[in-house]
Design a protein around this motif. Structure first.
Motif: not given
Length: 273
Positions: A246-273
């Motif tokens: 689960i951690k591996e999936v959440v840390k994946s580039a594909e996960f972040e792409k979905v967030i950027d595309r479908k969850f606009i305005g969601f604040g990212k945690p420090e580890w993603m910045k």
């Protein structure tokens, strides 16, 4: 002697079966390939479905999403092993709930989270606020502190600098130059309150549930990771393979792409910045 030998044989067999049972129990979690992940109906169930489930399926898991409409049952279900993980709460809530209900829960990883925002049907900017404006805000201590911090960050109020920002309350407000009238309400009432007060500080999950857009807020909070939602598991499963995956999936580039595309305005945690 024969009786003793027979007794020893029975004991050895029993110990062997126990050991086998223990081995099976220890490998059962490690070999788990069918997962049930709980989430509250709305954006976090969507996040599991659209950003986490596909990645786990690529790793060979069969994933069932269990939706909840309250903040009690997801942890109860996790605690009694009805589900394997959940996503709906921040760490502070999880730890308090676990302590009060004698559960052993752990946060696995922080995920992008809908921030609290200040909304208004009257003003288009915080600069337009007039003396005596009314502002509805959450009445529970945790979210009240978050709302007051947003106001302090925007220089609308000043709070006692010696008080922990995560624990500030109305009594800690030292200056209120605009004489903003604070009106604490249940969080679920805050989206509707935008029609009856000048401003309303609405937690992100309640805003989205009310079909409000995060980008329509006059300002969004600078949320600390402590208040961002986490994927939670039973403490006994923190090192299980499915938890690592689960951690591996959440840390994946594909996960972040979905967030950027479908969850606009969601604040990212420090580890993603």
């Amino acid at each position: 002697m024969k009786k003793i030998a027979s007794l020893l044989s029975v004991c050895a067999l029993a110990l062997g079966l126990t050991a086998c049972g223990s081995d099976n129990a220890s490998t059962k979690t490690e070999d788990k390939k069918e997962l049930k992940i709980g989430a509250t109906t709305g954006p976090y169930a969507d996040m599991v479905n659209e950003a986490i489930k596909p990645g786990l399926e690529d790793l060979g898991y069969k994933v069932e999403i269990v939706e909840f409409t309250d903040y009690i049952q997801p942890n109860k279900a996790l605690g009694n092993d009805s589900i394997d993980a959940n996503l709906f709460q921040h760490k502070v809530y999880m730890e308090n709930f676990a302590k009060e209900n004698k559960l052993k829960l752990s946060d696995l990883i922080v995920v992008p989270t809908a921030p609290m925002g200040i909304y208004s049907s009257k003003y288009k900017s915080l600069k337009e606020i007039k003396d005596g404006a009314s502002l509805a805000l959450p009445n529970d201590p945790v979210n009240l502190a978050r709302a007051l911090k947003v106001l302090a960050d925007e220089k609308l109020i000043e709070v006692d600098p010696d008080v922990d920002p995560l624990k500030i309350s109305e009594k800690d407000v030292t200056k209120n130059p605009e004489n903003i009238q604070l009106k604490p309400l249940e969080s679920a009432q805050l989206p509707r309150a935008t029609e009856s007060v000048d401003l309303s500080a609405v937690p992100g999950n309640f805003a989205l549930a009310a079909k409000m857009k995060l980008e329509d807020a006059l300002v969004l909070e600078n949320m600390p990771d402590l208040y961002r939602n986490v994927v939670a598991v039973n403490t006994k499963d923190v090192d299980a393979q499915f938890a690592k995956d689960i951690k591996e999936v959440v840390k994946s580039a594909e996960f972040e792409k979905v967030i950027d595309r479908k969850f606009i305005g969601f604040g990212k945690p420090e580890w993603m910045k």
